[in-house]
Motif scaffolding. Structure first.
Motif, PDB file in Angstrom:
ATOM      1  N   VAL A 239      12.005  -3.618 -11.630  1.00  0.00           N
ATOM      2  CA  VAL A 239      13.189  -3.943 -10.552  1.00  0.00           C
ATOM      3  C   VAL A 239      13.930  -4.769  -9.922  1.00  0.00           C
ATOM      4  CG1 VAL A 239      13.570  -3.283  -8.119  1.00  0.00           C
ATOM      5  CG2 VAL A 239      12.002  -1.642  -9.223  1.00  0.00           C
ATOM      6  N   PRO A 240      13.796  -6.232 -10.741  1.00  0.00           N
ATOM      7  CA  PRO A 240      13.746  -6.533  -9.671  1.00  0.00           C
ATOM      8  C   PRO A 240      14.818  -7.531 -11.098  1.00  0.00           C
ATOM      9  CG  PRO A 240      11.171  -7.980  -8.540  1.00  0.00           C
ATOM     10  CD  PRO A 240      11.770  -6.244  -9.826  1.00  0.00           C
ATOM     11  N   GLU A 241      14.555  -7.304 -12.626  1.00  0.00           N
ATOM     12  CA  GLU A 241      14.825  -7.789 -13.712  1.00  0.00           C
ATOM     13  C   GLU A 241      16.140  -6.790 -13.806  1.00  0.00           C
ATOM     14  OE1 GLU A 241      14.288  -9.318 -15.796  1.00  0.00           O
ATOM     15  OE2 GLU A 241      11.089  -9.361 -15.808  1.00  0.00           O
ATOM     16  N   ASN A 242      17.656  -7.551 -14.797  1.00  0.00           N
ATOM     17  CA  ASN A 242      18.349  -6.691 -15.097  1.00  0.00           C
ATOM     18  C   ASN A 242      18.472  -6.436 -16.354  1.00  0.00           C
ATOM     19  OD1 ASN A 242      21.532  -7.014 -15.447  1.00  0.00           O
ATOM     20  ND2 ASN A 242      20.891  -8.540 -17.119  1.00  0.00           N
ATOM     21  N   VAL A 243      17.675  -4.814 -15.883  1.00  0.00           N
ATOM     22  CA  VAL A 243      17.817  -3.816 -17.099  1.00  0.00           C
ATOM     23  C   VAL A 243      18.894  -2.845 -18.100  1.00  0.00           C
ATOM     24  CG1 VAL A 243      16.535  -1.235 -17.325  1.00  0.00           C
ATOM     25  CG2 VAL A 243      15.711  -3.040 -16.036  1.00  0.00           C
ATOM     26  N   THR A 244      19.357  -3.095 -18.595  1.00  0.00           N
ATOM     27  CA  THR A 244      20.607  -2.997 -19.071  1.00  0.00           C
ATOM     28  C   THR A 244      20.325  -1.503 -20.256  1.00  0.00           C
ATOM     29  OG1 THR A 244      20.853  -4.543 -20.967  1.00  0.00           O
ATOM     30  CG2 THR A 244      22.068  -5.157 -18.910  1.00  0.00           C
ATOM     31  N   SER A 245      19.254  -1.708 -20.594  1.00  0.00           N
ATOM     32  CA  SER A 245      18.893   0.183 -21.441  1.00  0.00           C
ATOM     33  C   SER A 245      17.701   0.341 -21.680  1.00  0.00           C
ATOM     34  CB  SER A 245      19.028  -0.836 -23.487  1.00  0.00           C
ATOM     35  OG  SER A 245      18.022  -1.313 -23.654  1.00  0.00           O
ATOM     36  N   LEU A 246      17.612   1.764 -21.701  1.00  0.00           N
ATOM     37  CA  LEU A 246      16.434   2.475 -21.339  1.00  0.00           C
ATOM     38  C   LEU A 246      16.133   3.039 -23.044  1.00  0.00           C
ATOM     39  CD1 LEU A 246      16.941   4.272 -18.438  1.00  0.00           C
ATOM     40  CD2 LEU A 246      15.634   2.151 -17.657  1.00  0.00           C
ATOM     41  N   SER A 247      14.689   3.324 -23.028  1.00  0.00           N
ATOM     42  CA  SER A 247      14.304   3.892 -24.412  1.00  0.00           C
ATOM     43  C   SER A 247      12.782   4.389 -23.999  1.00  0.00           C
ATOM     44  CB  SER A 247      14.166   3.036 -25.223  1.00  0.00           C
ATOM     45  OG  SER A 247      13.307   1.511 -25.367  1.00  0.00           O
ATOM     46  N   GLY A 248      12.560   5.394 -24.221  1.00  0.00           N
ATOM     47  CA  GLY A 248      11.376   6.873 -24.745  1.00  0.00           C
ATOM     48  C   GLY A 248      12.027   7.936 -24.409  1.00  0.00           C
TER      49      GLY A 248
ATOM     50  N   LYS B 148      12.755   8.055 -11.328  1.00  0.00           N
ATOM     51  CA  LYS B 148      11.836   9.416  -9.845  1.00  0.00           C
ATOM     52  C   LYS B 148      11.516   8.355  -8.773  1.00  0.00           C
ATOM     53  CE  LYS B 148      11.445  13.798  -8.161  1.00  0.00           C
ATOM     54  NZ  LYS B 148      10.125  14.766  -8.425  1.00  0.00           N
ATOM     55  N   ARG B 149      10.156   7.152 -10.270  1.00  0.00           N
ATOM     56  CA  ARG B 149       9.013   6.989  -8.535  1.00  0.00           C
ATOM     57  C   ARG B 149       9.973   5.628  -8.485  1.00  0.00           C
ATOM     58  NH1 ARG B 149       5.409   5.870  -4.574  1.00  0.00           N
ATOM     59  NH2 ARG B 149       4.074   4.994  -4.726  1.00  0.00           N
ATOM     60  N   ILE B 150      10.890   4.713  -9.114  1.00  0.00           N
ATOM     61  CA  ILE B 150      11.606   3.620  -8.375  1.00  0.00           C
ATOM     62  C   ILE B 150      12.281   4.054  -7.458  1.00  0.00           C
ATOM     63  CG2 ILE B 150      13.573   2.655  -8.932  1.00  0.00           C
ATOM     64  CD1 ILE B 150      11.803   1.826 -11.759  1.00  0.00           C
ATOM     65  N   LEU B 151      13.273   5.355  -7.733  1.00  0.00           N
ATOM     66  CA  LEU B 151      14.263   5.610  -6.472  1.00  0.00           C
ATOM     67  C   LEU B 151      13.446   5.568  -4.837  1.00  0.00           C
ATOM     68  CD1 LEU B 151      16.837   8.486  -7.715  1.00  0.00           C
ATOM     69  CD2 LEU B 151      16.590   5.662  -7.310  1.00  0.00           C
ATOM     70  N   GLU B 152      11.566   6.402  -4.847  1.00  0.00           N
ATOM     71  CA  GLU B 152      10.867   6.184  -4.422  1.00  0.00           C
ATOM     72  C   GLU B 152      10.749   5.495  -3.083  1.00  0.00           C
ATOM     73  OE1 GLU B 152       8.884  11.073  -5.471  1.00  0.00           O
ATOM     74  OE2 GLU B 152       7.953   9.089  -5.713  1.00  0.00           O
ATOM     75  N   VAL B 153      10.423   4.087  -4.329  1.00  0.00           N
ATOM     76  CA  VAL B 153       9.745   2.781  -3.243  1.00  0.00           C
ATOM     77  C   VAL B 153      10.986   2.320  -3.287  1.00  0.00           C
ATOM     78  CG1 VAL B 153       8.731   0.585  -4.161  1.00  0.00           C
ATOM     79  CG2 VAL B 153       8.031   2.774  -5.165  1.00  0.00           C
ATOM     80  N   THR B 154      12.012   2.257  -3.611  1.00  0.00           N
ATOM     81  CA  THR B 154      12.914   1.049  -3.090  1.00  0.00           C
ATOM     82  C   THR B 154      13.916   1.754  -1.975  1.00  0.00           C
ATOM     83  OG1 THR B 154      14.416   2.134  -4.583  1.00  0.00           O
ATOM     84  CG2 THR B 154      13.685   0.033  -5.530  1.00  0.00           C
TER      85      THR B 154
ATOM     86  N   ASN C 191      19.044   5.334  -3.864  1.00  0.00           N
ATOM     87  CA  ASN C 191      19.893   7.407  -4.008  1.00  0.00           C
ATOM     88  C   ASN C 191      19.941   7.257  -5.473  1.00  0.00           C
ATOM     89  OD1 ASN C 191      20.819   7.648  -1.207  1.00  0.00           O
ATOM     90  ND2 ASN C 191      22.685   6.221  -1.052  1.00  0.00           N
ATOM     91  N   ASN C 192      20.006   6.478  -6.322  1.00  0.00           N
ATOM     92  CA  ASN C 192      20.488   6.477  -8.008  1.00  0.00           C
ATOM     93  C   ASN C 192      19.900   5.222  -8.029  1.00  0.00           C
ATOM     94  OD1 ASN C 192      22.406   4.806  -8.734  1.00  0.00           O
ATOM     95  ND2 ASN C 192      23.531   6.323  -6.861  1.00  0.00           N
ATOM     96  N   ILE C 193      19.996   5.273  -9.779  1.00  0.00           N
ATOM     97  CA  ILE C 193      19.564   3.866 -10.056  1.00  0.00           C
ATOM     98  C   ILE C 193      20.043   3.335 -10.908  1.00  0.00           C
ATOM     99  CG2 ILE C 193      18.343   3.527 -12.940  1.00  0.00           C
ATOM    100  CD1 ILE C 193      16.129   4.393 -11.235  1.00  0.00           C
ATOM    101  N   LEU C 194      21.406   3.400 -10.496  1.00  0.00           N
ATOM    102  CA  LEU C 194      22.930   1.993 -10.407  1.00  0.00           C
ATOM    103  C   LEU C 194      22.342   1.565  -9.730  1.00  0.00           C
ATOM    104  CD1 LEU C 194      25.719   3.991 -12.010  1.00  0.00           C
ATOM    105  CD2 LEU C 194      24.306   2.795 -13.180  1.00  0.00           C
ATOM    106  N   GLU C 195      22.664   1.880  -8.311  1.00  0.00           N
ATOM    107  CA  GLU C 195      21.998   1.016  -7.127  1.00  0.00           C
ATOM    108  C   GLU C 195      20.443  -0.080  -7.329  1.00  0.00           C
ATOM    109  OE1 GLU C 195      21.618   2.725  -3.596  1.00  0.00           O
ATOM    110  OE2 GLU C 195      23.326   4.373  -3.822  1.00  0.00           O
ATOM    111  N   VAL C 196      20.030   0.697  -8.578  1.00  0.00           N
ATOM    112  CA  VAL C 196      18.412  -0.991  -8.374  1.00  0.00           C
ATOM    113  C   VAL C 196      18.887  -1.545  -9.696  1.00  0.00           C
ATOM    114  CG1 VAL C 196      16.391  -0.947  -9.141  1.00  0.00           C
ATOM    115  CG2 VAL C 196      17.192   1.073  -8.138  1.00  0.00           C
ATOM    116  N   TRP C 197      19.553  -0.712 -10.907  1.00  0.00           N
ATOM    117  CA  TRP C 197      20.246  -1.947 -12.142  1.00  0.00           C
ATOM    118  C   TRP C 197      21.752  -1.249 -12.428  1.00  0.00           C
ATOM    119  CZ3 TRP C 197      15.603   1.434 -14.104  1.00  0.00           C
ATOM    120  CH2 TRP C 197      14.714   0.341 -13.929  1.00  0.00           C
TER     121      TRP C 197
END
Length: 492
Positions: A196-205, A215-221, A224-230
């Motif tokens: 969560v604290p990182e500057n994530v620019t890409s995902l793979s998987g 989904k778990r990241i949104l629950e913990v933080t 409302n959406n992932i762009l608010e995190v990254w």
């Protein structure tokens, strides 16, 4: 990266010459191995001679050589020392497969695929700021082999991560000690904490497991959406399952028109395809210079003991083929289990259409995975539904009753009407599959499908019960028996 794009353009332009040269190199390299001596590789001069001498093999035929390699013997299938094995159980096998990962396959196939993904991406999107942040990938785990403590076995993602060069490791998150944790639930919690604290620019998987993490990241933080995190997230490189049914799910998680998605085709056995065009869903360039020589079994011969495999110059557009590969990991004329369909012959582009063992053909309807995914995607689109996972199996005829198909679907967002969802699913299957349509005509052989909406967590519960959480494990989309469907239904 520009230099590599030039090399990719060369095999786009000269595909057969590149594959011929690669074939000769594979044969020459392996001529003194036990396998090479058995089949006379030293005096094989043509692909035709190779096909006449060397049988097409499933994993079971190669396993005696693989087992001996696992125990420490050398020069059996490939001359290099093998210290890593990708442990793969696919979607159905209870018994794990151990796929050798040689230094050549690691460097010239798996790593080359990862580097080419980046090269192709920045070539498509030159305005990218991908390298200003980190790439997040969900890996599996590895451990010493039960046969030999000097040999390690694990998910191919774990094998790749463990061997990454320092420069590549510096570009990714989470750190290895987290990425390679073997307890899935604990790993997810730790990944949330450190990424969560990182500057994530890409995902793979794999889309299913990536979604669980997001989904778990949104629950913990509480965001409302992932762009608010990254806020700088711009790419999701996805594979293992078709992305069509998940596209809307990720659009809701990542609500941005600037978010890009690229399909990749990688497996324990190698890296085979990368989407090389913008906005072409699931269509990938077949990568021809990765130490993999390709052959193709036409539909209708999938289950024959020794079918006649075609070479690249013999394939046709729009037809289904089972992939056969010979590789720099010592897999010789190996039936991969996947089926592909060519969408272009110049250059060679493919779509994954399914698995040779994953289909429903209980009544001659010949429904393949690609059919199912197209139909589910259309049903979601027309009813506002969003799915997490699904599987389907036949309902057999009994006591004069007609047969049919039964579907289990876990929705993230319920359709406005399950009845209408079922109707669109059925109608779409009829439109795209003439065999299914003929059997459905006036309910002659097939009644309308039965669709069950199962509770949240059903599919993860089934995978947990089978010890297949995380990594590249996935639920079988289709099965010609009711085994998986009834196991899953028992949990509901």
């Amino acid at each position: 990266m520009k230099k590599r794009i030039h090399q990719i353009d060369l095999f786009r332009k000269y595909p057969h010459e590149v594959q011929e040269e690669l074939f000769q190199n594979l044969i020459h390299t392996a001529k003194a191995t036990e396998w090479g001596r058995k089949y006379g590789y030293a005096d094989i001069n043509s692909i035709q001679e190779f096909q006449e001498r060397v049988p097409i093999s499933a994993y079971e035929q190669l396993y005696p050589y693989i087992e001996r390699t696992l125990k420490g013997e050398r020069n059996l299938l490939w001359p290099s020392k093998v210290e890593w094995f990708a442990k793969s159980s696919g979607t159905t096998n209870a018994r794990s497969k151990f796929i050798p990962v040689t230094p050549e396959s690691l460097e010239d196939c798996h790593y080359k695929g990862g580097k080419d993904l980046l090269s192709i991406y920045v070539n498509l999107y030159p305005e990218s700021k991908l390298f200003k942040g980190k790439g997040l990938s969900i890996g599996g785990s590895h451990r010493p082999s039960e046969f030999n403590p000097n040999i390690s076995c694990g998910d191919v993602s774990a094998v790749i991560m463990q061997n990454l060069p320092i420069w590549a490791e510096a570009m990714r998150t989470p750190p290895l000690k987290v990425a390679l944790m073997d307890k899935w639930e604990e790993k997810i919690e730790k990944m949330v904490e450190v990424t969560v604290p990182e500057n994530v620019t890409s995902l793979s998987g794999v889309p299913t497991w990536t979604y669980v993490l997001l989904k778990r990241i949104l629950e913990v933080t509480g965001k409302n959406n992932i762009l608010e995190v990254w806020p700088n997230l711009e790419l999701f490189a996805h594979g293992a399952v078709a992305f069509g049914p998940y596209r809307q799910l990720f659009r809701e998680l990542i609500p941005s028109d600037k978010m890009n998605y690229l399909e990749i085709y990688s497996a324990s056995e190698g890296f085979f395809g990368i989407q090389d065009q913008r906005d072409t869903e699931d269509e990938m360039l077949l990568m021809l210079d990765y130490g993999v020589y390709y052959e193709f079994i036409p539909a209708g011969q999938f289950n024959e003991e020794q079918p006649k495999a075609l070479t690249l110059d013999q394939v046709e557009l729009g037809k289904n083929y089972a992939l056969v590969i010979s590789t720099n990991a010592g897999l010789w004329r190996y039936k991969l289990g996947d089926t592909v369909r060519f969408t272009s012959l110049s250059p060679y582009r493919i779509k994954i259409s399914g698995r040779t063992k994953h289909f429903i053909n209980a009544f001659g309807e010949e429904v393949i995975v690609e059919n199912a995914e197209v139909a589910v995607t259309q049903a979601c689109k027309e009813t506002g539904a969003i799915i997490y996972n699904f599987t389907a199996a036949p309902v057999y005829m009994e006591s004069g009753k007609r047969g049919g198909h039964e579907w289990l679907i876990e929705f993230e967002k319920e359709p406005d009407s399950l009845e209408r969802f079922t109707q669109v699913l059925d109608n779409t299957l009829r439109e795209i599959n003439s065999d299914y349509d003929a059997k459905r005509e006036k309910d002659i052989a097939l009644q309308a499908p039965i669709v069950h909406a199962v509770p949240h967590g059903t599919f993860i519960g089934w995978l947990r019960k089978k010890g297949k959480l995380g990594g590249q494990h996935k639920v079988p989309r289709l099965s010609n028996t009711r085994e998986y469907l009834e196991e899953i239904m028992a949990l509901v």
